[in-house]
Design a protein around this motif. Structure first.
Motif, PDB file in Angstrom:
ATOM      1  N   PHE A 286      -5.298  -5.279  -0.821  1.00 44.63           N
ATOM      2  CA  PHE A 286      -6.316  -4.231  -0.767  1.00 44.63           C
ATOM      3  C   PHE A 286      -7.688  -4.876  -0.574  1.00 44.63           C
ATOM      4  CE2 PHE A 286      -2.899  -2.391  -3.272  1.00 44.63           C
ATOM      5  CZ  PHE A 286      -2.825  -1.074  -2.840  1.00 44.63           C
ATOM      6  N   ASN A 287      -8.485  -4.333   0.341  1.00 43.95           N
ATOM      7  CA  ASN A 287      -9.863  -4.822   0.406  1.00 43.95           C
ATOM      8  C   ASN A 287     -10.648  -4.229  -0.757  1.00 43.95           C
ATOM      9  OD1 ASN A 287     -10.970  -2.225   1.141  1.00 43.95           O
ATOM     10  ND2 ASN A 287     -10.482  -2.621   3.289  1.00 43.95           N
ATOM     11  N   ARG A 288     -11.884  -4.630  -0.904  1.00 44.10           N
ATOM     12  CA  ARG A 288     -12.637  -4.247  -2.102  1.00 44.10           C
ATOM     13  C   ARG A 288     -12.840  -2.741  -2.216  1.00 44.10           C
ATOM     14  NH1 ARG A 288     -17.066  -9.214  -2.556  1.00 44.10           N
ATOM     15  NH2 ARG A 288     -15.600 -10.818  -1.898  1.00 44.10           N
ATOM     16  N   GLN A 289     -13.135  -2.098  -1.115  1.00 44.91           N
ATOM     17  CA  GLN A 289     -13.340  -0.652  -1.167  1.00 44.91           C
ATOM     18  C   GLN A 289     -12.039   0.077  -1.511  1.00 44.91           C
ATOM     19  OE1 GLN A 289     -15.182   1.071   2.302  1.00 44.91           O
ATOM     20  NE2 GLN A 289     -14.696   3.167   1.700  1.00 44.91           N
ATOM     21  N   GLU A 290     -10.945  -0.352  -0.903  1.00 39.75           N
ATOM     22  CA  GLU A 290      -9.648   0.278  -1.181  1.00 39.75           C
ATOM     23  C   GLU A 290      -9.254   0.088  -2.642  1.00 39.75           C
ATOM     24  OE1 GLU A 290      -7.523  -0.321   3.216  1.00 39.75           O
ATOM     25  OE2 GLU A 290      -7.430  -1.905   1.696  1.00 39.75           O
TER      26      GLU A 290
ATOM     27  N   LYS B  96       0.817  -1.209   0.000  1.00 38.43           N
ATOM     28  CA  LYS B  96       0.000   0.000   0.000  1.00 38.43           C
ATOM     29  C   LYS B  96       0.853   1.262   0.000  1.00 38.43           C
ATOM     30  CE  LYS B  96      -4.058  -2.062   2.195  1.00 38.43           C
ATOM     31  NZ  LYS B  96      -4.949  -2.067   3.390  1.00 38.43           N
ATOM     32  N   SER B  97       2.015   1.185   0.632  1.00 38.96           N
ATOM     33  CA  SER B  97       2.887   2.362   0.677  1.00 38.96           C
ATOM     34  C   SER B  97       3.475   2.701  -0.689  1.00 38.96           C
ATOM     35  CB  SER B  97       4.019   2.138   1.685  1.00 38.96           C
ATOM     36  OG  SER B  97       4.854   1.058   1.278  1.00 38.96           O
ATOM     37  N   ASP B  98       3.408   1.741  -1.644  1.00 41.61           N
ATOM     38  CA  ASP B  98       3.938   1.996  -2.984  1.00 41.61           C
ATOM     39  C   ASP B  98       3.087   2.991  -3.769  1.00 41.61           C
ATOM     40  OD1 ASP B  98       5.960   0.159  -2.564  1.00 41.61           O
ATOM     41  OD2 ASP B  98       4.939  -1.474  -3.605  1.00 41.61           O
TER      42      ASP B  98
ATOM     43  N   ILE C 241      -0.373  -5.689  -7.335  1.00 48.36           N
ATOM     44  CA  ILE C 241      -0.268  -7.055  -6.819  1.00 48.36           C
ATOM     45  C   ILE C 241      -1.230  -7.162  -5.632  1.00 48.36           C
ATOM     46  CG2 ILE C 241       1.225  -8.801  -5.795  1.00 48.36           C
ATOM     47  CD1 ILE C 241       2.108  -8.211  -8.572  1.00 48.36           C
ATOM     48  N   ASN C 242      -2.294  -7.964  -5.770  1.00 45.71           N
ATOM     49  CA  ASN C 242      -3.285  -8.020  -4.694  1.00 45.71           C
ATOM     50  C   ASN C 242      -3.280  -9.330  -3.914  1.00 45.71           C
ATOM     51  OD1 ASN C 242      -5.136  -6.520  -3.238  1.00 45.71           O
ATOM     52  ND2 ASN C 242      -6.885  -7.492  -4.239  1.00 45.71           N
ATOM     53  N   ASP C 243      -2.527 -10.312  -4.370  1.00 42.42           N
ATOM     54  CA  ASP C 243      -2.284 -11.497  -3.552  1.00 42.42           C
ATOM     55  C   ASP C 243      -1.044 -12.194  -4.083  1.00 42.42           C
ATOM     56  OD1 ASP C 243      -3.272 -12.813  -5.842  1.00 42.42           O
ATOM     57  OD2 ASP C 243      -4.579 -14.168  -4.717  1.00 42.42           O
ATOM     58  N   GLY C 244      -0.762 -13.389  -3.573  1.00 42.53           N
ATOM     59  CA  GLY C 244       0.436 -14.112  -3.977  1.00 42.53           C
ATOM     60  C   GLY C 244       0.107 -15.246  -4.930  1.00 42.53           C
ATOM     61  N   THR C 245       0.602 -16.439  -4.628  1.00 41.51           N
ATOM     62  CA  THR C 245       0.363 -17.599  -5.486  1.00 41.51           C
ATOM     63  C   THR C 245      -0.111 -18.774  -4.648  1.00 41.51           C
ATOM     64  OG1 THR C 245       2.582 -18.582  -5.300  1.00 41.51           O
ATOM     65  CG2 THR C 245       2.278 -16.850  -6.962  1.00 41.51           C
ATOM     66  N   LEU C 246      -0.757 -19.707  -5.323  1.00 40.73           N
ATOM     67  CA  LEU C 246      -1.200 -20.928  -4.640  1.00 40.73           C
ATOM     68  C   LEU C 246      -0.006 -21.755  -4.192  1.00 40.73           C
ATOM     69  CD1 LEU C 246      -4.119 -21.845  -7.062  1.00 40.73           C
ATOM     70  CD2 LEU C 246      -4.358 -20.994  -4.718  1.00 40.73           C
TER      71      LEU C 246
ATOM     72  N   LEU D 106     -13.111  -7.673  -9.565  1.00 38.07           N
ATOM     73  CA  LEU D 106     -14.440  -7.523 -10.163  1.00 38.07           C
ATOM     74  C   LEU D 106     -15.236  -6.415  -9.488  1.00 38.07           C
ATOM     75  CD1 LEU D 106     -15.161 -11.335 -10.605  1.00 38.07           C
ATOM     76  CD2 LEU D 106     -14.675  -9.688 -12.422  1.00 38.07           C
ATOM     77  N   ALA D 107     -15.088  -6.270  -8.174  1.00 37.27           N
ATOM     78  CA  ALA D 107     -15.756  -5.169  -7.470  1.00 37.27           C
ATOM     79  C   ALA D 107     -15.201  -3.825  -7.937  1.00 37.27           C
ATOM     80  CB  ALA D 107     -15.581  -5.336  -5.960  1.00 37.27           C
ATOM     81  N   MET D 108     -13.894  -3.769  -8.149  1.00 38.67           N
ATOM     82  CA  MET D 108     -13.268  -2.561  -8.673  1.00 38.67           C
ATOM     83  C   MET D 108     -13.808  -2.252 -10.069  1.00 38.67           C
ATOM     84  SD  MET D 108      -9.288  -1.932  -9.739  1.00 38.67           S
ATOM     85  CE  MET D 108      -9.535  -2.986 -11.186  1.00 38.67           C
ATOM     86  N   ALA D 109     -13.883  -3.282 -10.916  1.00 39.84           N
ATOM     87  CA  ALA D 109     -14.365  -3.087 -12.285  1.00 39.84           C
ATOM     88  C   ALA D 109     -15.808  -2.576 -12.290  1.00 39.84           C
ATOM     89  CB  ALA D 109     -14.259  -4.397 -13.058  1.00 39.84           C
TER      90      ALA D 109
END
Length: 545
Positions: A322-326, A265-267, A295-300, A355-358
């Motif tokens: 980031f949560n959906r609102q952020e 988030k600081s980026d 980048i919103n998550d990592g990998t499986l 998808l929420a962002m979109a």
């Protein structure tokens, strides 16, 4: 050489809106001026034209790698390169061999081990210490979302039990019961903390590595790439070396990109103002910066993808960055600034955020903003159709679409419900493909991606399992579109690239065989005969490169 070239007597799949076929294409300079049959090209047939007989070969629009990291790769591939199918002992043997062959190196770097060869505790620093204890060493996993370092690297970077994790539970140092770092680093934050203190890269090798990768891309039929981000330490190469190489002709692909990624988030406060500047300074059809990469998550594989239910293996859970609102607020800010958006979303909870962002962006009226969810591993059933509804491009890497029992141990039966791109296409979604080079695992050739999207099985391994669900197998047409017109749309250049039509750039690839007419399992074996970018031949089979 004539400025006019006539390619004729071919099987030319235009990938235009009607998926028309042609037998003749005429190029004038760097543009296509005619597509159709030989008779219709009569007005172009004069003594000044160079006529090239395709002899029945297939012509396609030049392939576009819609998600890759070639600038980062030029740094990462200067060291030891491990194979994803190797076990622990094979990786250690190769690392030991590399160190022995390069005794004068001050540092050692590498990439490529499969994250699943270790248990949930990951690799240990002591294994590398036994190979080299007096020089820092860092090896990235095949996804580059985790790393393995020796004790010396931790010492030089000042990493101790008292060092706080960048983002606890997401970007962190794996620790033993006493809190000491074990040598296993999760996500990019800890990697960057070490790279900022230890220089693993020789700048003299970077341009050479970029040129080599570009030549290899040309030999694969690739005429454009979407560089989807890199860490801070490669920015000089990104914005100085690459444009200079394009100017002198040693980099042979168009590039759209984003520069530094938002992986914390600081980026945002660092990256966003830069992007607005880059968007103005770098805005040509050869080199354009127009994406905000998040980048919103990592990998499986690293157990860092954000899933809505716990991992079967250890019961852990990871929240999206980031949560959906952020994410919606950041996406709206980017769309308002005229930027396109690419979100790394692998787990279903992270993809729900995209998808929420979109939805928020579309409801605000920003219909022309290109929104991409990269990777698209595991999507909730009820959200498959939302990709089409909100015009979210689903970019994936089909060389990852194969049966992998090792991953069933990590996420259980969910592994058999991954990469459901056919359902998303049926819902109106555009699917793009990228290699994610240098973490492509089995090669970045587009023909491999086309084949494995259709087979959902590792190429050249008919004995290995097909990835379920079987009905998600793609068509060859789907695969071609994913590497051409759909990636051109992602680049915001569908009016200039991605199909063979008059007025578009002459970016083309010639294949020895029609890939609609060969067995699916043979597609990756079809040879690239010639690659044309901007009307110029940048690769021809048999020529010395």
């Amino acid at each position: 050489m004539s400025a006019r070239k006539i390619y004729t007597n071919g099987r030319i799949f235009t990938v235009n809106e009607n998926r028309d076929w042609a037998d003749t294409v005429v190029i004038e300079g760097n543009k296509i001026v005619y597509v159709g049959d030989k008779t219709g090209a009569d007005t172009f047939w004069d003594s000044g034209a160079e006529v090239l007989d395709l002899k029945g070969k297939m012509m396609l629009p030049g392939f576009i790698d819609g998600h890759c990291h070639p600038v980062m790769a030029s740094h990462y591939l200067c060291g030891v390169y491990l194979q994803v199918e190797w076990g622990v002992e094979e990786c250690l043997a190769e690392i030991k061999k590399f160190v022995g062959e390069n005794p004068d190196n001050d540092t050692y770097f590498g990439i490529g081990y499969a994250e699943w060869i270790f248990d949930e505790n990951g690799p240990k620093k002591e294994l590398l210490d036994e190979i080299c204890a007096d020089k820092p060493m860092m090896i990235l996993g095949s996804s580059a979302h985790e790393a393995w370092v020796n004790t010396k690297a931790l010492e030089l970077a000042g990493i101790t039990k008292d060092t706080p994790d960048p983002i606890p539970g997401f970007h962190y140092f794996h620790r033993d019961a006493a809190g000491n770092p074990t040598g296993h680093l999760l996500e990019m934050g800890p990697q960057n903390m070490i790279m900022e203190q230890v220089n693993f890269f020789d700048p003299d090798k970077i341009e050479e590595a970029l040129a080599k990768a570009s030549d290899e891309y040309a030999a694969m039929g690739v005429t454009a790439v979407c560089d989807m981000g890199a860490p801070e330490f490669v920015m000089k190469a990104y914005f100085e070396t690459v444009p200079a190489m394009m100017e002198n002709g040693t980099y042979k692909q168009r590039m759209t990109g984003c520069g530094r990624m938002v992986s914390d988030k600081s980026d945002v406060d660092i990256v966003f103002p830069r992007l607005l500047d880059y968007k103005t300074r770098y805005d040509t059809d050869n080199f354009r910066i127009n994406f905000l990469k998040i980048i919103n998550d990592g990998t499986l594989e690293t157990r860092s993808a954000a899933l809505s239910k716990p991992y079967d293996e250890d019961g852990s859970m990871v929240e999206p960055l980031f949560n959906r609102q952020e994410l919606a607020e950041l996406g709206l800010k980017a769309a308002e600034a005229g930027l396109d958006i690419n979100v790394h979303g692998i787990g279903d909870e992270a993809i729900s955020g995209t998808l929420a962002m979109a939805k928020a962006i579309r409801q605000a009226g920003y219909d022309d903003c290109r929104i991409v969810n990269s990777h698209c591993d595991y999507v909730k059933d009820e959200e498959l159709e939302l990709f089409g509804k909100y015009n979210v491009i689903a970019n994936t890497t089909c060389v990852w679409h194969y049966g992998n029992p090792d991953m069933e141990k990590v996420i259980g039966d969910r592994q058999n419900h991954t990469f459901r791109l056919k359902s998303m296409i049926k819902g109106g979604c555009r699917m793009g493909q990228g290699s994610d080079f240098p973490v492509d695992e089995f090669g970045r050739e587009p023909l491999k991606g086309i084949e494995m999207g259709c087979s959902r099985q590792l190429f050249d391994h008919p004995e290995l399992p097909v990835l379920k669900p079987y009905e998600e197998k793609l068509s060859v047409d789907d695969g071609i579109a994913s590497y051409t017109i759909n990636n051109a749309y992602q680049m915001h250049m569908e009016d200039k690239l991605g199909s063979i039509e008059a007025g578009k750039y002459a970016d083309l690839v010639i294949l020895e065989k029609n890939i609609f007419e060969v067995p699916v399992s043979e597609i990756h074996k079809v040879k690239v005969c010639e690659t044309i970018m901007d009307g110029k031949t940048v690769y021809k089979a048999g020529d010395s490169q």
